[in-house]
Design an enzyme around this catalytic site. Structure first.
Site, PDB file in Angstrom:
ATOM      1  N   LYS A  40     102.917 -20.139  24.121  1.00  0.00           N
ATOM      2  CA  LYS A  40     102.940 -18.892  23.349  1.00  0.00           C
ATOM      3  C   LYS A  40     103.853 -18.938  22.126  1.00  0.00           C
ATOM      4  O   LYS A  40     104.465 -17.937  21.767  1.00  0.00           O
ATOM      5  CB  LYS A  40     103.329 -17.711  24.262  1.00  0.00           C
ATOM      6  CG  LYS A  40     102.349 -17.537  25.417  1.00  0.00           C
ATOM      7  CD  LYS A  40     102.820 -16.520  26.427  1.00  0.00           C
ATOM      8  CE  LYS A  40     101.832 -16.434  27.585  1.00  0.00           C
ATOM      9  NZ  LYS A  40     102.335 -15.668  28.723  1.00  0.00           N
ATOM     10  N   ASP A  75      95.404 -13.891  28.759  1.00  0.00           N
ATOM     11  CA  ASP A  75      96.714 -13.452  28.284  1.00  0.00           C
ATOM     12  C   ASP A  75      96.673 -13.345  26.762  1.00  0.00           C
ATOM     13  O   ASP A  75      96.502 -14.357  26.084  1.00  0.00           O
ATOM     14  CB  ASP A  75      97.768 -14.477  28.714  1.00  0.00           C
ATOM     15  CG  ASP A  75      99.176 -13.970  28.498  1.00  0.00           C
ATOM     16  OD1 ASP A  75      99.392 -13.174  27.568  1.00  0.00           O
ATOM     17  OD2 ASP A  75     100.064 -14.365  29.270  1.00  0.00           O
ATOM     18  N   HIS A  93      85.972  -2.498   4.532  1.00  0.00           N
ATOM     19  CA  HIS A  93      87.116  -1.734   5.029  1.00  0.00           C
ATOM     20  C   HIS A  93      87.186  -0.348   4.403  1.00  0.00           C
ATOM     21  O   HIS A  93      87.644   0.589   5.023  1.00  0.00           O
ATOM     22  CB  HIS A  93      88.418  -2.516   4.798  1.00  0.00           C
ATOM     23  CG  HIS A  93      88.584  -3.607   5.796  1.00  0.00           C
ATOM     24  ND1 HIS A  93      88.831  -3.366   7.122  1.00  0.00           N
ATOM     25  CD2 HIS A  93      88.495  -4.948   5.676  1.00  0.00           C
ATOM     26  CE1 HIS A  93      88.906  -4.515   7.767  1.00  0.00           C
ATOM     27  NE2 HIS A  93      88.701  -5.489   6.916  1.00  0.00           N
ATOM     28  N   GLU A 134      90.050  -3.207  15.679  1.00  0.00           N
ATOM     29  CA  GLU A 134      89.912  -3.549  14.268  1.00  0.00           C
ATOM     30  C   GLU A 134      88.490  -3.323  13.792  1.00  0.00           C
ATOM     31  O   GLU A 134      87.574  -4.072  14.129  1.00  0.00           O
ATOM     32  CB  GLU A 134      90.314  -5.006  14.036  1.00  0.00           C
ATOM     33  CG  GLU A 134      90.153  -5.357  12.565  1.00  0.00           C
ATOM     34  CD  GLU A 134      90.730  -6.711  12.205  1.00  0.00           C
ATOM     35  OE1 GLU A 134      91.414  -7.306  13.050  1.00  0.00           O
ATOM     36  OE2 GLU A 134      90.478  -7.161  11.085  1.00  0.00           O
TER      37      GLU A 134
END
Lengths: 424, 424, 424, 424
Positions: free
Chosen positions: B239, B314, B410, B109
């Site tokens: 999760k 993770d 951006h 990103e």
């Protein structure tokens, strides 16, 4: 903060490394003539000098550093290598795919690939899974400050009255972007406008941000005199678990389902309809209710994280992807109907990390290749594939619970034996 | 499903490739004598043949394939390369770290690294951030089926009466594991027992699962006659976004804060106290309330995802990490107090992907090295560093909103100019 | 704001009425020598004069106005009459009740009493319902302001170190109150201390507030120098839907269950096991999941509201009572197991409206009479009865859905025919 | 279950009482020729005989028993008397009211009326509050069972294609009802259709149910072959806390706000801007966030419960009403802007308990009188008044926290002194 001019042309490489290591120079303050590879090497060297850590492997990559440093990752030092495995063939019947695919998964979680692969086998034997995607669109919601109820009412009326102007201006920022609608929310002196865009094959967060910026600063603020306080007002809402995304959807809304007969359940998943249905009831429904979770599923996040990494998606979007509802219902005496539902999966076939070396290959492996004639089709295909992969993962892990395989799989990990069953 | 024995010793490499490509053989059904590197090459070749995709870069890796294929990723085909950048120095005052670190972030990103780095500069000028971690412990919650209220009451009494036996048996599964407590939840005919463990420097999900499996199958089920339906009953909860984790915590509970004076806000973050406090109020508080979000923050998930990838965590645990509350309050006329709070960050300094080549280097760069004399200290250090990095990310992005830099950053991405400001 | 002295002794009744009607005097500014009945009459007269409305029935009451005006309702003008019906006998097996009761319900919702009564009949035929209550205790959570992490840590340590002093001081405010524990929550510069009290037969909100006020102002603030910003910091949390109450419980945690055979289902509830289980699955589970509801039930709130009004409970506590989970599971081919679970029901047998004329009678009808020898028993009995009544209401309404009786019942209402089926 | 025919004509009153008391007869099995008053008296007598409780006051009522027993409350035994007080004048500027009203509140919670009345005084001095209502409409969401994705898609297409037929049929059930839209939600094999209706001056839950029943059973089921499993699928969602109602609204969406200068804060509320803003921040925002509450307010439920009882609303709808967000912001150095926002308040000016004796009077007092020429206006007026009353209640209680008056008010209750400050 840019001070490349402060770097003397005559400075030696060693001097640069030393000044970085001593903290006298910041990592983005390197001579602009350095290539991304060289800049990365200098940064690694400085970090090694400063910390004593060896950064050998981080410097071993085959991606295009120039592009990565420019478009993906500033202060470039190299790459993280995440092991990649493959599952499949995964047989799917959708609107963007009808056939079998092999799905690459990049993960460090033992048993995940093996377990999901087992689910693929069961789906294949069952004749394939039905998959569908609904392109909800990407959202961005600036927040504005008004003086109270009356100005808010006037402001919202203005927005409704000028929706065509807003649309035209927004769509001028990209030929791939279409404004779908604007959903307002207002209370106190705050007004949120949730813009929703079709962004073709792109995930579209940046396109949406740029379009919002344009309409807010060039049209809405000047015309209404109402100030925008933040271009993202968290009513969008990006990379945070949120009810609005569960209800309204965001990015792609994905569905997948399969009916599996008893013998296939037994042979491929070592389970029965009765056990699966009960595990579904007590774990995915009652357990998630007890936990106050928006994830009424076993482990969507695992499969999505692995597939997102392999295909250049934003891993932070696993947050939204983890929400959703698995259903497992008995069909007749021995079969089950199983489905997954993901209301908010923000993904794209272009942009973000999709152009990077390994990611582009992974997308090619999936047949996810943007076609200018069919904008959105590639992203739709990716979404349908992910739906199928998530269904495979759910089936296998839920089955593992019923046969008490979960912990045993994890116990064997250290010995390198691929296993069925994964953690949620 | 294992059928390596079916592979003829005399089979040629080409024959194997062909049978894989044709789907006559599944990807885990390769001759066991093949090295992981060879098996990966064969699989890639078969995938290329089956799909026409070129998988050149996926095959370029320097990690230890044997180990990765055995412990992290079945059906190994290579590695995903994620660009890595660095931020810092990040100055922190905690119980596990007191000084400055450089933090590696693996991300695709644009603007994320540059933006977070800007936050580090502001924190440094402010004298560093205070960070703290509370080791809540890792949880796993099996779900059991009873006949109703009376059996549930008897079952829960039995658990209380035998907590010492349970503890001893659980702790026998690993010398790094300690059972902290068991939190019951029961309604209808379902009982959830949320076991909470101290797992030292490990994230601990697998250790917790193995310990639960042992006590459930060897002690609780035989003694009570009450059946365990799923070893994970989603009251853990792993999760998935969930209230229980927000309230009770899970893994590490992390705090970071800093006070920044007006001149530093202006110089390093191009903002003012007044603007930051208002953006915080309307976006992180009112906007997240409007969205029904558990993330009262700008973009915790971005920084965590990037740091998790770099350090072998993770990435699916970003789901939990995205929850939490940022506070920005005015202090006197020009300064701000800013803090982040993450109730549930499951991370580890050993296990998972931490031993992989690039990840191990990234941990070394952070000084996160397990010390047998101080179990848990390395993981605590990692947690405190992540807290500081998240604070840096929040400050910079919130400031970008106030100076309307977000979209502009951006827009410049395509030209490869590192920028301040990132998307949430 | 009190200005009774401004009222001239020589002022006539008419003058008072006129000054009230004209808004020259506020409604609490009446001569203190007036009885509550007289003051109420004067206020009604003034309101009639000011608005033209006739307030005849509001003035017809038999409750003790002096007591009501002093302890329940300032600016007393009379009473609202809410129609009361009765259901039962309701057969229950609990720890505070073992036998049958008749339950008064005050409601204006047609079909509610008839429908719930039908559930009682089915429960009776099934041999009665099992009911249990867990006395979680009443909570109050003041919020404090610290300077940040370090002061918060010191403050929380102080609280732990002085828990005995806190307990002693808190318990000095009422002989019926015991401090059970203090659950802290802290982030940013805010600290919440959730005090949990056993309050015997009282609902206990006021007792808890008074006790907290005492320990905060006399002990915690002076000793720590940390300021309390609000005695209720909404982490309690009273009369708002909240996860903390769902997870931790508040007031009474109530359970009720029954197994009903097929013939009874058919005869008394016009339904079958199969239909009930499916309606439960799609409505109470999947529908509530879709809605993002904490009420996984059909209509707990209806029964509780009616019983709360009849028995003098605080109707605003229906908010907490509406949360909870109904389970309906098949048992063998034709029977069902049905249960209700309410994690947070704040009720009392003394205090609040329990001493008012009709409410006291309703409690007597239930046999809910405080016994100094068994503090908490009367409130426990009430909670168990409410659990049974809610179960009856769930069974009947869920059955009505399966036989498509709901709307038809409501259509017949206008003709005054008592019906089975009620709205949720 | 109706067996009035079993009652012998020659049966004496005593025999009936005895058979009821002995449980040989159910309470709805009384001779049909009995008046509601007589039937109530007989039931009370039987209950007294069965339990020994005296039910004297329950039998003292002035409401029309015939009507109440027929339309509001089966198994009628009398009435609960809830003390009623009055607050005001409350000065409001809305679209349905512009002026001052006196608001009746029926409550048993000491200090509530006095406290809210104090808020009215502050609002009056500030020039009155601005109030607005948005008529979202009443919703009902049946749940249907399909065979999976493909039938669901076809079913939803059918609904879209036949929306006009559906509308016409629905609106045929009542001339006051208009179908606004149908919002679908589907996953697995379940489809929810959330019908939203304008119901004029009625709260409309029964009208919505009857209309849904008609279109489901006469049109949708026959035409599509898709079975409706429950006419309410909990995606409506009635009387349960739920995100869908927070986001989409239900019934009336209500706004109220006021700006109060420093001197008024000090004189009428004994507080300052600074203290109010801080209490708001730590309690209503951070505390509710900590608690996972949808009620970012102090005590909406208290005011709504009291006003609902007085005016014949359904008290179980306090569940929805308790959700919402209070804002308190500083305006200049000494003033505050305060607002309340209630997204889902289901109320009506006709139907339900509005026609009962005391409730009708309370509505008349508010000037809430349906006008056939302006359907919806009376309900809108009631909603705006409730918004203003809730704002008054919030201001006063929040102020009480800042001056530490809450507990002290409750301590003085026993002595009958009206006080400022109430519990939340």
């Amino acid at each position: 903060m840019k001070s490349q001019t402060a770097v003397e042309a005559t400075e030696t490489r060693d001097e640069i490394v030393r000044s970085l290591a001593r903290g006298e120079r910041r990592f983005h303050q390197l001579p602009t003539e350095l290539s991304a590879d060289e800049a990365g090497a200098i940064r690694r060297e400085a970090l090694e000098e400063a910390t004593g850590a060896a950064l050998e492997h981080i410097g071993r990559y085959s991606l295009d550093a120039e592009r990565a440093a420019g478009r993906n990752c500033e202060n470039f030092i190299g790459a993280a290598q995440i092991p990649m495995g493959v599952i499949g063939p995964l047989h799917l019947h959708g609107e963007h795919i009808d056939g079998a695919v092999f799905v690459p998964l990049a993960t460090t979680e033992a048993a995940l690939v093996a377990s999901t692969n087992r689910g693929c086998a069961a789906i294949r034997e069952a004749g394939g899974a039905t998959v569908r995607v609904e392109d909800v669109g990407m959202t961005r919601a600036p927040v504005f400050r008004t003086s109270g109820i009356e100005q808010t009412q006037a402001f919202l009326r203005w927005i409704v009255d000028h929706d065509e102007e807003i649309r035209v201006l927004a769509e001028r920022t990209s030929r791939y972007l279409r404004l779908l609608d604007i959903r307002p929310m207002a209370y106190g002196t705050s007004v949120f406008l949730r813009f929703r865009f079709d962004t073709g094959d792109a995930m579209g967060m940046n396109m949406a941000t740029i379009a919002c910026d344009r309409v807010v600063t060039e049209l809405i603020e000047p015309a209404t005199g109402v100030a925008c306080i933040a271009l993202s007002g968290n009513y969008c809402v990006d990379k945070k678990p949120a009810e609005i995304n569960f209800h309204e959807g965001r990015g792609k809304r994905v569905f997948a389902e399969v009916v599996i007969e008893g013998p296939i359940l037994k042979r491929y998943l070592k389970t029965t309809s009765r056990d699966l249905v009960e595990a579904q009831y007590r774990k995915n429904l009652l357990g998630s209710i007890a936990a106050g979770s928006k994830g009424f599923n076993a482990h969507y996040a695992n499969i999505l994280a692995a597939a997102f990494l392999a295909t250049g998606q934003d891993p932070a979007h696993v947050v939204e992807g983890s929400m959703g509802v698995t259903c497992i219902e008995s069909r007749g005496p021995e079969a089950v109907y199983a489905s997954v539902y993901m209301p908010a999966m923000p993904i794209g076939a272009v942009g973000g990390g999709t152009a990077l070396a390994t990611q582009r290959e992974a997308l090619a492996l999936l047949g996810v290749v943007p076609d200018p004639e069919r904008p959105g089709h590639a992203a739709g295909r990716l979404a349908e594939i992910l739906g199928g992969a998530v269904l495979a993962g759910e089936l296998s892990l839920m089955a593992a619970f019923t046969s008490h395989d979960l912990a045993r799989a994890h116990e064997r990990l250290g010995r390198g034996a691929p296993e069925n069953g994964s953690g949620d």
